[in-house]
Every structure is written in structure tokens, then in C-alpha cells.
Scaffold this motif. Structure first.
Motif, PDB file in Angstrom:
ATOM      1  N   GLY A 136       2.638 -42.284 -21.689  1.00 50.24           N
ATOM      2  CA  GLY A 136       3.734 -42.643 -20.782  1.00 50.24           C
ATOM      3  C   GLY A 136       4.848 -43.364 -21.531  1.00 50.24           C
ATOM      4  O   GLY A 136       4.826 -43.450 -22.766  1.00 50.24           O
ATOM      5  N   ASP A 137       5.795 -43.882 -20.783  1.00 46.16           N
ATOM      6  CA  ASP A 137       6.920 -44.585 -21.412  1.00 46.16           C
ATOM      7  C   ASP A 137       6.480 -45.819 -22.180  1.00 46.16           C
ATOM      8  O   ASP A 137       7.056 -46.151 -23.219  1.00 46.16           O
ATOM      9  CB  ASP A 137       7.951 -44.986 -20.342  1.00 46.16           C
ATOM     10  CG  ASP A 137       8.855 -43.825 -19.964  1.00 46.16           C
ATOM     11  OD1 ASP A 137       8.994 -42.903 -20.792  1.00 46.16           O
ATOM     12  OD2 ASP A 137       9.413 -43.842 -18.851  1.00 46.16           O
ATOM     13  N   SER A 138       5.464 -46.518 -21.665  1.00 38.95           N
ATOM     14  CA  SER A 138       4.994 -47.710 -22.380  1.00 38.95           C
ATOM     15  C   SER A 138       4.519 -47.341 -23.779  1.00 38.95           C
ATOM     16  O   SER A 138       4.849 -48.014 -24.756  1.00 38.95           O
ATOM     17  CB  SER A 138       3.812 -48.364 -21.657  1.00 38.95           C
ATOM     18  OG  SER A 138       4.228 -48.937 -20.464  1.00 38.95           O
ATOM     19  N   ALA A 139       3.752 -46.267 -23.872  1.00 41.27           N
ATOM     20  CA  ALA A 139       3.220 -45.843 -25.174  1.00 41.27           C
ATOM     21  C   ALA A 139       4.349 -45.430 -26.111  1.00 41.27           C
ATOM     22  O   ALA A 139       4.355 -45.786 -27.291  1.00 41.27           O
ATOM     23  CB  ALA A 139       2.227 -44.702 -24.978  1.00 41.27           C
ATOM     24  N   PHE A 148       2.557 -35.251 -20.816  1.00 41.59           N
ATOM     25  CA  PHE A 148       3.069 -36.615 -20.977  1.00 41.59           C
ATOM     26  C   PHE A 148       3.690 -37.100 -19.675  1.00 41.59           C
ATOM     27  O   PHE A 148       4.341 -36.337 -18.971  1.00 41.59           O
ATOM     28  CB  PHE A 148       4.129 -36.642 -22.087  1.00 41.59           C
ATOM     29  CG  PHE A 148       3.523 -36.488 -23.444  1.00 41.59           C
ATOM     30  CD1 PHE A 148       3.100 -37.591 -24.157  1.00 41.59           C
ATOM     31  CD2 PHE A 148       3.357 -35.229 -23.994  1.00 41.59           C
ATOM     32  CE1 PHE A 148       2.521 -37.451 -25.396  1.00 41.59           C
ATOM     33  CE2 PHE A 148       2.775 -35.075 -25.234  1.00 41.59           C
ATOM     34  CZ  PHE A 148       2.360 -36.190 -25.934  1.00 41.59           C
ATOM     35  N   ARG A 149       3.489 -38.380 -19.403  1.00 42.05           N
ATOM     36  CA  ARG A 149       4.176 -38.981 -18.255  1.00 42.05           C
ATOM     37  C   ARG A 149       5.494 -39.587 -18.696  1.00 42.05           C
ATOM     38  O   ARG A 149       6.303 -40.004 -17.879  1.00 42.05           O
ATOM     39  CB  ARG A 149       3.321 -40.091 -17.663  1.00 42.05           C
ATOM     40  CG  ARG A 149       2.088 -39.553 -16.997  1.00 42.05           C
ATOM     41  CD  ARG A 149       1.442 -40.626 -16.159  1.00 42.05           C
ATOM     42  NE  ARG A 149       0.072 -40.269 -15.901  1.00 42.05           N
ATOM     43  CZ  ARG A 149      -0.565 -40.584 -14.790  1.00 42.05           C
ATOM     44  NH1 ARG A 149       0.047 -41.266 -13.847  1.00 42.05           N
ATOM     45  NH2 ARG A 149      -1.815 -40.227 -14.619  1.00 42.05           N
ATOM     46  N   ALA A 150       5.686 -39.674 -19.987  1.00 38.29           N
ATOM     47  CA  ALA A 150       6.897 -40.326 -20.509  1.00 38.29           C
ATOM     48  C   ALA A 150       8.142 -39.554 -20.116  1.00 38.29           C
ATOM     49  O   ALA A 150       8.102 -38.330 -19.932  1.00 38.29           O
ATOM     50  CB  ALA A 150       6.806 -40.409 -22.020  1.00 38.29           C
TER      51      ALA A 150
HETATM   52  P1  NDP Z   1       2.115 -44.540 -16.903  1.00 36.40           P
HETATM   53  O1  NDP Z   1       1.188 -44.611 -15.748  1.00 36.40           O
HETATM   54  O2  NDP Z   1       3.396 -43.841 -16.732  1.00 36.40           O
HETATM   55  O3  NDP Z   1       1.366 -43.795 -18.110  1.00 36.40           O
HETATM   56  C1  NDP Z   1       0.100 -44.189 -18.489  1.00 36.40           C
HETATM   57  C2  NDP Z   1      -0.352 -43.276 -19.636  1.00 36.40           C
HETATM   58  O4  NDP Z   1      -1.579 -43.768 -20.112  1.00 36.40           O
HETATM   59  C3  NDP Z   1      -0.560 -41.829 -19.222  1.00 36.40           C
HETATM   60  O5  NDP Z   1      -0.237 -40.991 -20.287  1.00 36.40           O
HETATM   61  C4  NDP Z   1      -2.073 -41.794 -18.953  1.00 36.40           C
HETATM   62  O6  NDP Z   1      -2.657 -40.548 -19.192  1.00 36.40           O
HETATM   63  C5  NDP Z   1      -2.560 -42.743 -20.012  1.00 36.40           C
HETATM   64  N1  NDP Z   1      -3.825 -43.328 -19.642  1.00 36.40           N
HETATM   65  C6  NDP Z   1      -4.131 -44.028 -18.510  1.00 36.40           C
HETATM   66  N2  NDP Z   1      -5.402 -44.437 -18.550  1.00 36.40           N
HETATM   67  C7  NDP Z   1      -5.915 -43.990 -19.722  1.00 36.40           C
HETATM   68  C8  NDP Z   1      -7.174 -44.088 -20.336  1.00 36.40           C
HETATM   69  N3  NDP Z   1      -8.185 -44.750 -19.761  1.00 36.40           N
HETATM   70  N4  NDP Z   1      -7.361 -43.503 -21.525  1.00 36.40           N
HETATM   71  C9  NDP Z   1      -6.358 -42.844 -22.146  1.00 36.40           C
HETATM   72  N5  NDP Z   1      -5.116 -42.700 -21.617  1.00 36.40           N
HETATM   73  C10 NDP Z   1      -4.912 -43.282 -20.423  1.00 36.40           C
HETATM   74  O7  NDP Z   1       2.275 -46.056 -17.402  1.00 36.40           O
HETATM   75  P2  NDP Z   1       3.412 -46.699 -18.305  1.00 36.40           P
HETATM   76  O8  NDP Z   1       3.010 -48.109 -18.504  1.00 36.40           O
HETATM   77  O9  NDP Z   1       3.679 -45.889 -19.483  1.00 36.40           O
HETATM   78  O10 NDP Z   1       4.695 -46.671 -17.364  1.00 36.40           O
HETATM   79  C11 NDP Z   1       4.676 -47.310 -16.094  1.00 36.40           C
HETATM   80  C12 NDP Z   1       6.073 -47.242 -15.490  1.00 36.40           C
HETATM   81  O11 NDP Z   1       6.960 -48.096 -16.218  1.00 36.40           O
HETATM   82  C13 NDP Z   1       6.697 -45.858 -15.538  1.00 36.40           C
HETATM   83  O12 NDP Z   1       7.439 -45.684 -14.376  1.00 36.40           O
HETATM   84  C14 NDP Z   1       7.589 -45.919 -16.744  1.00 36.40           C
HETATM   85  O13 NDP Z   1       8.680 -45.016 -16.647  1.00 36.40           O
HETATM   86  C15 NDP Z   1       8.057 -47.364 -16.714  1.00 36.40           C
HETATM   87  N6  NDP Z   1       8.411 -47.810 -18.067  1.00 36.40           N
HETATM   88  C16 NDP Z   1       9.697 -47.644 -18.482  1.00 36.40           C
HETATM   89  C17 NDP Z   1      10.079 -48.001 -19.746  1.00 36.40           C
HETATM   90  C18 NDP Z   1      11.483 -47.807 -20.147  1.00 36.40           C
HETATM   91  O14 NDP Z   1      12.239 -47.229 -19.391  1.00 36.40           O
HETATM   92  N7  NDP Z   1      11.886 -48.260 -21.310  1.00 36.40           N
HETATM   93  C19 NDP Z   1       9.132 -48.588 -20.695  1.00 36.40           C
HETATM   94  C20 NDP Z   1       7.785 -48.706 -20.163  1.00 36.40           C
HETATM   95  C21 NDP Z   1       7.473 -48.321 -18.901  1.00 36.40           C
HETATM   96  P3  NDP Z   1      -2.770 -39.423 -18.029  1.00 36.40           P
HETATM   97  O15 NDP Z   1      -1.372 -38.893 -17.859  1.00 36.40           O
HETATM   98  O16 NDP Z   1      -3.723 -38.445 -18.593  1.00 36.40           O
HETATM   99  O17 NDP Z   1      -3.269 -40.118 -16.794  1.00 36.40           O
END
Ligand code: NDP
Length: 325
Positions: free
Chosen positions: A163-166, A189-191
Motif C-alpha cells: 500500500g501507500d505506507s509501504a 497493489f493497494r498503493a
Molecule cells: P493499506 O491497507 O492501503 O495497505 C496495506 C498493505 O499491506 C496491502 O498491500 C496489504 O496486502 C498488506 N498487508 C496487510 N496485512 C498484511 C500481512 N499480514 N502480511 C503481508 N501484507 C499485508 O494500508 P496503508 O497503511 O498502506 O494505507 C492506509 C491509507 O493511508 C490508504 O488510504 C493510503 O492511501 C493512505 N496513505 C497515504 C499516504 C500518502 O498519501 N503519502 C502514505 C501512507 C498511507 P493485501 O492488499 O494483500 O491485503
């Protein structure tokens, strides 16, 4: 929603304020409330000390030029709060009714009444929950790139998530690390596209798709030395030598107890007006305040949590004054 403070004579032990959470925001609120002579009660909850208590060196908290260990910073805040009369108690909130005044906090074995409530229960980083990962938190396993990135200087590291955090963590960590391997458990990807494209284009970032971490290596040495990985499609197992593993798989706000009582966003964070005023159906709730990571999905820093904790306590003081206390 009643906006008066009950003068119920049976409520002799009604507190002026109770703070849920003993992380950076809750303890800052406690320091301010205690110095206003409100004798705040801090309920420590399930993660006493919050996220700082599981970090190592904190180098970006103003006033500590050489940095300070997260647990020590929290301990100092506790001492500072209790010195002025705050009471800290290990307890969990079982339930609460925000429609009645004073608020009755059900802690299981006892009920505490309070005129105001500061919700500072934070957000918990999500972990993989592998025993080896949990054993190495603070020894090469981290959920906070901003806090611990510097320690990865010149090293090969891994970031978990898609996701975006990663993406943000991986990009940030390229400032320090020699190489960043981003490990995503699927090929989706959720990013956001822009973040993903930036990460893909970065020469120091390499991607591993369809890959799960089975074990963090280095428990005996008390220092991460690699990851045991498995390809989710082929089942093939490999080892990746890295010195750090950063989790970027999201945070969970500890607000589930308030579902239906407060407006929450889609991910469960408390929505606030003016930083510290939670709402229900868009209307502020008299006497209830929220601060720190439970209402902040954007900054999530110790100093911003402390800042909003201060704001919440000042608003409590104002509220009580306006209601004749
Ligand atoms: P997300 O829920 O978007 O993404 C989480 C990611 O972690 C997904 O790829 C998910 O995989 C993976 N994941 C979850 N659990 C596990 C696990 N147990 N093992 C392995 N992989 C795992 O969370 P984020 O914190 O990335 O983002 C949250 C929100 O904050 C979003 O809306 C984002 O846009 C926002 N944000 C914005 C930023 C910016 O604009 N600069 C920066 C950071 C966050 P899977 O898809 O397979 O479930």
C-alpha cells in the motif's frame, strides 16, 4: 445530547477528566490536566506507553539533541504527569455510554464516572505476528521508518506491504539503506499509482511479488540477519539476507469501542473537528475530546500526538470552566 454536567449527589466521586491511553498524547494531556489541578485518571489500556514504548532511539523529539530511548521518554512523561497529581491505572474500557452525563466508564470490575473524557488510545501498527518478528522488535524489526530509518544506513533492508505506507517507507528508506527490497504478498497493489510508479522507478528499490515472510532470522543473535521467504504461488522457499525489516502493512486505530457513538472514517479513525472535537452525525459531543493517532492518520508523529494531547487538555479545562467547575 445533554450539554450540562450532572450534579447527581450520588456522584461524589465523579472525576473531572479521565484519559484513555498512556501514549505520548494521553500523557501530554495528563501533564496539562494535572497542572490545572484536575487530578486526571489515565487508563493505560492494552498497549501501555503506546507505540513509543516499542521503539528504540527517538531522534526527532525536540529537546533531546542526542535522542532518547522511546520507553525512557514515556517513563519521563509518566513521572512528569504523576508529579503534578495524575493517577495512572492499568485498566481496559469495557463499555461506555456517551449519551449520559456524567459519563460512566465500565471497566469490568468497577465503574468510573467522569465529567469529561479524553480519548487517546492511539493506533496500533499491524504486525505479521510471527514469533520471530515479535522477538526482534527494536532489534532490526520496526514499524516506523521515520523513527528507525537512520539506523539502516548503508544496509540492505526489506519493507513489507503493497500500500501507500509501504511505498512511502521504501522511498524514505532509500535515503539511508543501500538497497530496499519491497515484499508484497500478492501481485496486486493497494498503493496509489503515483507512489507505486515512484517506487518502481527507484534504482535502489527491488520488488518481490507473491512473497510472504515465514520467519525473521536472527532471534538467537538478537539482531535481524535475514528473512525466510515463501513464494505464495510456487511454494518455493528462499532466504533474503537483510539487516532490517520494516512493516508497512497499515495501522489499526483503537477506536472500535466507539463505533456507533462517534463518527469514524472508513478505516476506523475518529473524525474530529478542530483537531480534538469528535462528532456524531457531524455534531460535536460536549465533554468528549480525542487526540493523538486515534484521530490522526496523516502525521502520526510523537510530537504531533503530544501537541494534540495538550490541545485536548486545554479544551477540557475550558469546558469545565464554562460549566461552572
Ligand atoms: P493499506 O491497507 O492501503 O495497505 C496495506 C498493505 O499491506 C496491502 O498491500 C496489504 O496486502 C498488506 N498487508 C496487510 N496485512 C498484511 C500481512 N499480514 N502480511 C503481508 N501484507 C499485508 O494500508 P496503508 O497503511 O498502506 O494505507 C492506509 C491509507 O493511508 C490508504 O488510504 C493510503 O492511501 C493512505 N496513505 C497515504 C499516504 C500518502 O498519501 N503519502 C502514505 C501512507 C498511507 P493485501 O492488499 O494483500 O491485503
Amino acid at each position: 445530547m445533554p450539554d450540562t454536567i450532572s450534579t447527581n449527589p450520588t456522584a461524589a466521586e465523579v472525576r473531572d477528566t479521565v484519559i484513555l491511553g498512556s501514549g505520548c498524547s494521553g500523557l501530554t494531556a495528563a501533564i496539562y490536566a494535572a497542572r490545572s489541578n484536575l487530578k486526571p485518571l489515565v487508563l493505560e489500556g492494552h498497549e501501555p506507553g503506546g507505540q513509543l514504548s516499542i521503539t528504540t532511539l527517538v531522534e526527532n523529539f525536540p529537546g533531546w539533541p542526542e535522542g532518547i530511548q522511546g520507553p525512557e521518554l514515556i517513563e519521563n512523561m509518566k513521572k512528569q504527569a504523576t508529579r503534578f497529581g495524575a493517577e495512572l491505572r492499568m485498566a481496559h474500557l469495557s463499555s461506555i455510554d456517551l449519551t449520559k452525563r456524567p459519563f460512566a466508564l465500565n471497566l469490568g470490575k468497577e465503574t468510573i464516572h467522569t465529567r469529561t473524557l479524553i480519548i487517546a488510545s492511539g493506533a496500533s501498527a499491524r504486525w505479521l505476528n510471527l514469533p520471530s518478528e515479535q522477538a526482534l522488535i527494536g532489534h532490526g524489526v520496526s514499524s516506523c521508518a521515520t523513527c528507525d530509518g537512520f539506523f539502516a544506513s548503508g544496509k540492505e533492508i526489506a519493507v513489507i506491504g503493497g500500500g501507500d505506507s509501504a511505498m512511502e517507507e521504501a522511498l524514505f528508506l532509500t535515503r539511508f539503506a543501500k538497497k530496499v527490497t519491497l515484499i508484497n504478498r500478492s501481485e496486486n497493489f493497494r498503493a496509489s499509482r503515483i507512489m507505486l510508479e515512484r517506487a518502481i522507478a527507484h534504482p535502489q528499490i527491488e520488488f518481490l511479488h507473491n512473497t510472504v515472510v515465514e520467519e525473521v532470522l536472527g532471534v538467537e543473535e538478537k539482531d535481524v540477519r535475514g528473512l525466510k521467504l515463501k513464494n505464495a504461488k510456487t511454494g518455493q522457499q528462499t532466504e533474503l539476507p537483510v539487516s532490517f525489516m520494516f512493516l508497512g502493512i497499515g495501522h489499526t486505530p483503537n477506536a472500535s469501542a466507539f463505533k456507533g457513538m462517534l463518527d469514524l472514517d472508513d478505516d476506523g479513525y475518529i473524525l474530529t473537528q478542530g483537531n480534538v472535537f469528535p462528532t456524531i452525525n457531524g455534531q460535536p459531543i460536549p465533554g468528549v475530546f480525542a487526540c493523538g493517532d486515534i484521530q490522526d492518520r496523516r502525521y502520526r508523529q510523537a510530537i504531533t500526538a503530544a501537541g494534540s494531547g495538550c490541545m485536548a487538555a486545554l479544551e477540557v479545562e475550558k469546558y469545565l470552566e464554562e460549566h461552572g467547575r
